[in-house]
Enzyme design. Structure first.
Site, mmCIF file in Angstrom:
data_model
loop_
_atom_site.group_PDB
_atom_site.id
_atom_site.type_symbol
_atom_site.label_atom_id
_atom_site.label_comp_id
_atom_site.label_asym_id
_atom_site.label_seq_id
_atom_site.Cartn_x
_atom_site.Cartn_y
_atom_site.Cartn_z
ATOM 1 N N LYS A 184 -30.997 -44.189 -12.358
ATOM 2 C CA LYS A 184 -32.392 -43.994 -11.953
ATOM 3 C C LYS A 184 -32.916 -42.897 -12.891
ATOM 4 O O LYS A 184 -32.482 -41.745 -12.835
ATOM 5 C CB LYS A 184 -32.431 -43.572 -10.494
ATOM 6 C CG LYS A 184 -33.632 -42.762 -10.041
ATOM 7 C CD LYS A 184 -34.906 -43.558 -9.940
ATOM 8 C CE LYS A 184 -36.014 -42.675 -9.331
ATOM 9 N NZ LYS A 184 -36.353 -41.490 -10.163
ATOM 10 N N GLY A 241 -29.958 -31.993 -9.590
ATOM 11 C CA GLY A 241 -31.350 -31.743 -9.246
ATOM 12 C C GLY A 241 -31.457 -30.717 -8.136
ATOM 13 O O GLY A 241 -30.603 -29.844 -8.010
ATOM 14 N N SER A 242 -32.491 -30.872 -7.312
ATOM 15 C CA SER A 242 -32.777 -29.855 -6.305
ATOM 16 C C SER A 242 -31.873 -30.013 -5.092
ATOM 17 O O SER A 242 -31.285 -31.068 -4.844
ATOM 18 C CB SER A 242 -34.227 -29.967 -5.853
ATOM 19 O OG SER A 242 -34.388 -31.170 -5.106
ATOM 20 N N ARG A 243 -31.807 -28.928 -4.317
ATOM 21 C CA ARG A 243 -31.035 -28.958 -3.079
ATOM 22 C C ARG A 243 -31.622 -29.967 -2.102
ATOM 23 O O ARG A 243 -30.878 -30.704 -1.442
ATOM 24 C CB ARG A 243 -31.055 -27.549 -2.482
ATOM 25 C CG ARG A 243 -30.190 -27.375 -1.265
ATOM 26 C CD ARG A 243 -30.006 -25.892 -1.006
ATOM 27 N NE ARG A 243 -29.309 -25.619 0.221
ATOM 28 C CZ ARG A 243 -28.929 -24.397 0.588
ATOM 29 N NH1 ARG A 243 -29.176 -23.361 -0.199
ATOM 30 N NH2 ARG A 243 -28.272 -24.194 1.712
ATOM 31 N N GLY A 245 -33.337 -32.693 -2.816
ATOM 32 C CA GLY A 245 -33.028 -34.035 -3.309
ATOM 33 C C GLY A 245 -31.574 -34.395 -3.090
ATOM 34 O O GLY A 245 -31.247 -35.498 -2.638
ATOM 35 N N GLY A 246 -30.689 -33.470 -3.394
ATOM 36 C CA GLY A 246 -29.249 -33.730 -3.257
ATOM 37 C C GLY A 246 -28.837 -33.943 -1.813
ATOM 38 O O GLY A 246 -28.090 -34.879 -1.503
ATOM 39 N N GLU A 265 -25.101 -31.928 -7.917
ATOM 40 C CA GLU A 265 -25.107 -30.549 -8.394
ATOM 41 C C GLU A 265 -26.508 -30.041 -8.127
ATOM 42 O O GLU A 265 -27.473 -30.614 -8.623
ATOM 43 C CB GLU A 265 -24.776 -30.550 -9.889
ATOM 44 C CG GLU A 265 -24.484 -29.182 -10.443
ATOM 45 C CD GLU A 265 -25.187 -28.992 -11.767
ATOM 46 O OE1 GLU A 265 -24.855 -29.680 -12.727
ATOM 47 O OE2 GLU A 265 -26.114 -28.169 -11.801
ATOM 48 N N CYS A 302 -28.960 -24.730 -14.877
ATOM 49 C CA CYS A 302 -28.300 -24.593 -13.574
ATOM 50 C C CYS A 302 -27.524 -23.284 -13.522
ATOM 51 O O CYS A 302 -27.248 -22.763 -12.455
ATOM 52 C CB CYS A 302 -27.303 -25.715 -13.322
ATOM 53 S SG CYS A 302 -27.699 -27.248 -14.125
ATOM 54 N N GLU A 393 -32.760 -19.990 -4.758
ATOM 55 C CA GLU A 393 -32.896 -20.132 -6.200
ATOM 56 C C GLU A 393 -34.374 -20.182 -6.612
ATOM 57 O O GLU A 393 -35.168 -20.895 -5.999
ATOM 58 C CB GLU A 393 -32.210 -21.432 -6.638
ATOM 59 C CG GLU A 393 -32.246 -21.666 -8.148
ATOM 60 C CD GLU A 393 -31.561 -22.972 -8.550
ATOM 61 O OE1 GLU A 393 -31.390 -23.854 -7.694
ATOM 62 O OE2 GLU A 393 -31.188 -23.097 -9.726
#
Lengths: 525, 525
Positions: A184, A241-243, A245-246, A265, A302, A393
């Site tokens: 994606k 990506g972001s927390r 999203g993950g 991650e 990151c 973050e």
């Protein structure tokens, strides 16, 4: 080559029908052609069907054929030439040198995995020969190899449009393991994604592999990604990506009828501990190195050093002074997307408006539309220990300095940290005892621990761990960079008393593949 | 020794205050002394606190000290003598020979892990030396080892009161990895659990390890187990039991602020494929072997053959006839608990009352209170393919035969299966082609594939995989039996440019631990 604005589903190029996706040059705010469209559920399903079909053939390719294919992907990416660099520059605002370096890293990574595939240690071959005379019961012949999990969904990351994107580390390691990949694309760099996707597609074709080994989908919202992760044929997920999203992907993966692993991650503030002797001996030099690391890629790594911990006093004050003055001189660098820029500004505002935090310095306001104004803030350990939000973050070139009363308060700060990708010790010989006290705490918090370096810069090699406890990643048992990343996409199968003609070749008598095997618990070359 | 009916929290023996737990002799229905009580949340928290404190010391024990401790656990279990066997017989209804064998397996397993710990391959040491002259950028010195995750919660299983219980495979592999263990005892065999728990406690003491390395808790409902899995100090979970129990723990582990891995072994019907030539050549012999495997331990093995697949015809009919007549002669064996017995009866009733299923045979009604009446049922592939509930595990000595139209329908049945611990091929030379067609399907369904054997009987060795895709387990990437089980409780850490004095010993120059290391991608002994 002319960008066509299409998804790649096996050999087919498909113009999506859903929401419009258009790259924006973040330096100018200008939209870039062509327009892409999000894929439909039918397109997700078609890509998964092709991947499932391809899996049967692809997973049983020889080591040599699979390695050559990975090398062919690298060759095809290089063959795109400068068009790739220019498109990536336009889509990300990143400078040429950085993107050329990233291309080198991406192709080097594919070639490293080719060598890993050839060596075959990842098969983890184990043989326990039959013991027909054993009392009270005989032992059957038992042999083990690892096989790939199945089709893998990979999500391109915004901040590494090549190395963590369409043919980045997740894709390379999944293909190395024998898994077809459906990517994606990140909507911030669709053109770069199409160029690289077509390179992979050409490599699949030239290697005479089935078309479903690789597909590339676009999607503007979360629908395509969520549909992909929910598809029963997908067996693992790679994401950077972001927390938010993950963790959304983790929930989808866990609520499937058959849950699957997600390697996300997500979030890390990468604490740097300035131990007293080092701070005293070379505070100015440390300040310089720190600000260089902080500003790298407009802070959009990151592993960006978002937290600095030291003992309050004249030396730390001098460090803050020196770092602050370097921050003040920092030019405003264009951030990757308008969205990332506005999230950064909000994060900085949140810090700046926190009564427990004082501003030490702000960088130059940039000249481009979406430039990152660097920032340095200071708070006390006591406040940090009580305010959880100070650990959040801020993605970009901003860092928070924590003033501790003494070294043991530095330990308490370390113990309070959430999971991290990295933790850094700045130390001199006289700091060894303090470092020894911190190390066991930091080992439980981070995937990589550095001494006297800076966390930005993640080497692609065998010993690398780019991972760490939640929320740095969703699975601390793994790494997403380096050769060990291949293990994320494998599982063991044991074969009991199979006739030679039915056994997978690498497990047959005489070791026909010449790969290292553990025989009765002893390693044979 | 006199059983005291207490939990073991480090050195302390604690009489719980919650719901009463009392073993029942399943052969007689008689309750057994003493009475145990469920632990409180404070006791769970205390055990976790001790484990967390012990972790710092225990995880850095030398290979030799940790191996000797595991051997000491085995010695202490053997030293209990016949009291252990008699108590286990009374609590489980299992016969003496089986329990003596299981004790041997349990102690052998601990000693195998001692040898695995000594060999040190599990550390997965990797060194990529510095390349200070490399262009365009130098490489830092990078070294990797694996460290244990932290305190582990282990749930004792009902069906192996020794080998999958207090000091069973989960405990042995977690201790081998360097993780303190807190066991939640299975309420069906509390006395056996206390005896083994005290043996482990003695080994901890004799090995001069901190008390928190091991604790044993009791709990009648799910509260203690759920509190344990939710405790932030617990970093992984080992479980063997029902699908409902395992998935409940998975949900708890995933909804923690920091999700943790759960290794749950849950549900498997272990299909056996009777290929045509084998069925024709030795149907009667296969029937005999099958029923022996089916009846083993009253069918209460995770690897019990609950499904038999063959091509409809005279040979399969003869097999069903022969197997049915052996089932009819099968004595009713006492099941482990009244609850397991009643769940078995319900499962058999569900099959028997299904209009698509016909009964081929039922075994003898047992003479004890909770005996398993064996069962053999038959259905068609067409019905099996459309009725999902026919795949539900019936835990006990009942199996379902699937009549297929031809070999390709056998493949469709294989493709429809949920994840399994095992899949078995009964095959002769002439069946090789059919087996080759089935193998790639079965590899994706099961952790272990057997030819011409029976799935019951799981060897403890290096090549074993006792695992498999969901719902057989929660994590197909792992095994719960055999030396590779240690990897479940480890994670990698990378050390960048650490001074020798700060580096963990096994990673220092000169390889002071003498353990195999991967140096620059090449294996060194």
């Amino acid at each position: 080559m002319t960008l066509q604005g299409t998804s790649l589903i096996g050999w087919a190029t498909v113009t999506g029908s859903r929401g419009e996706i258009r790259a924006i040059n973040p330096a100018t705010g200008a939209p870039l052609d062509p327009v892409y469209h999000g894929g439909s559920e039918a397109e997700v399903a078609r890509a998964c069907e092709l991947a499932e079909t391809a899996f049967g053939v692809y997973r049983e390719t020889t080591l040599e054929a699979r390695a050559a294919f990975l090398e062919s992907v690298a060759d095809e990416i290089e063959a795109i030439g400068d068009e790739l660099i220019e498109r990536a520059m336009a889509e990300t605002g990143l400078p040429r040198a950085r993107l050329e370096g990233e291309r080198g890293r991406t192709c080097g990574q594919l070639r490293l995995f080719a060598s890993v595939v050839r060596a075959g240690e990842w098969l983890d071959l184990r043989l326990d020969p039959a013991l027909p005379e054993r009392q009270p019961l005989p032992r059957a012949d038992l042999r083990q190899r690892h096989i790939p999990l199945g089709p893998v969904a990979v999500f391109g990351a915004s901040n590494f449009p090549l190395a963590f994107s369409v043919a980045g580390g997740d894709t390379a390691s999944a293909l190395a393991a024998g898994c077809p990949v459906i990517v994606k694309a990140h909507s911030a760099h669709p053109g770069t994604s199409e160029l690289v996707g077509r390179a992979v597609q050409r490599a699949v074709e030239k290697s005479r592999l089935p078309e479903g080994v690789f597909s590339l989908l676009f999607g503007s919202g979360r629908e395509v990604g969520q549909a992909l992760v929910a598809d029963p044929r997908i067996q693992a997920v790679g994401f950077t990506g972001s927390r938010a999203g993950g963790t959304a992907l983790m929930r989808t993966a866990q609520s499937r009828p058959q849950p699957i692993p997600v390697y996300a991650e997500m979030s890390s503030i990468n604490p740097v501990f300035l131990l007293p002797e080092a701070l005293q001996a070379r505070g100015a030099q440390l300040a310089e190195g720190f600000v260089a690391s902080l500003n790298m890629g407009a802070g959009q790594f990151c592993t960006n050093p978002g937290l600095v911990i030291g003992v309050k006093g004249a030396e730390l004050a001098a460090f803050v002074e020196a770092a602050g003055s370097a921050v003040k001189q920092s030019a405003g660098q264009t951030m990757l997307t308008p969205g990332i820029h506005s999230a950064y500004e909000q994060g900085v505002d949140r810090l700046a408006s926190n009564g427990k935090v004082r501003e030490a310095a702000r960088g130059q306001v940039g000249e481009t539309a979406h430039a990152c104004q660097a920032g340095l803030f200071v708070t006390t350990a006591q406040d940090f220990l009580t305010e959880a939000e100070l650990q959040e973050e801020v993605f970009g070139a901003t860092s928070l300095v924590i003033e501790c009363a003494d070294v043991s308060e530095m330990q308490r700060v370390a113990a309070q940290l959430e999971g991290q990708l990295t933790a850094t010790l700045q130390m001199d010989d006289g700091d060894l005892d303090a470092a020894k006290q911190l190390l066991p705490i930091l080992e439980r918090k981070a995937g990589r621990i550095l001494a006297n370096g800076w966390p930005t810069g993640v080497e692609v090699c065998h010993a690398m761990v780019h991972g760490g406890p939640f929320p740095a990643t969703s699975d601390a048992r793994t790494t997403s960079v380096g050769s060990a990343a291949i293990f994320r996409f494998l599982r063991p199968v044991c074969y009991q008393a199979l006739p030679q003609g039915l056994l997978p070749e690498p497990l047959r008598d005489g070791n026909p593949w010449g790969v290292t095997r553990l025989v009765d618990g002893k390693r044979e070359a």
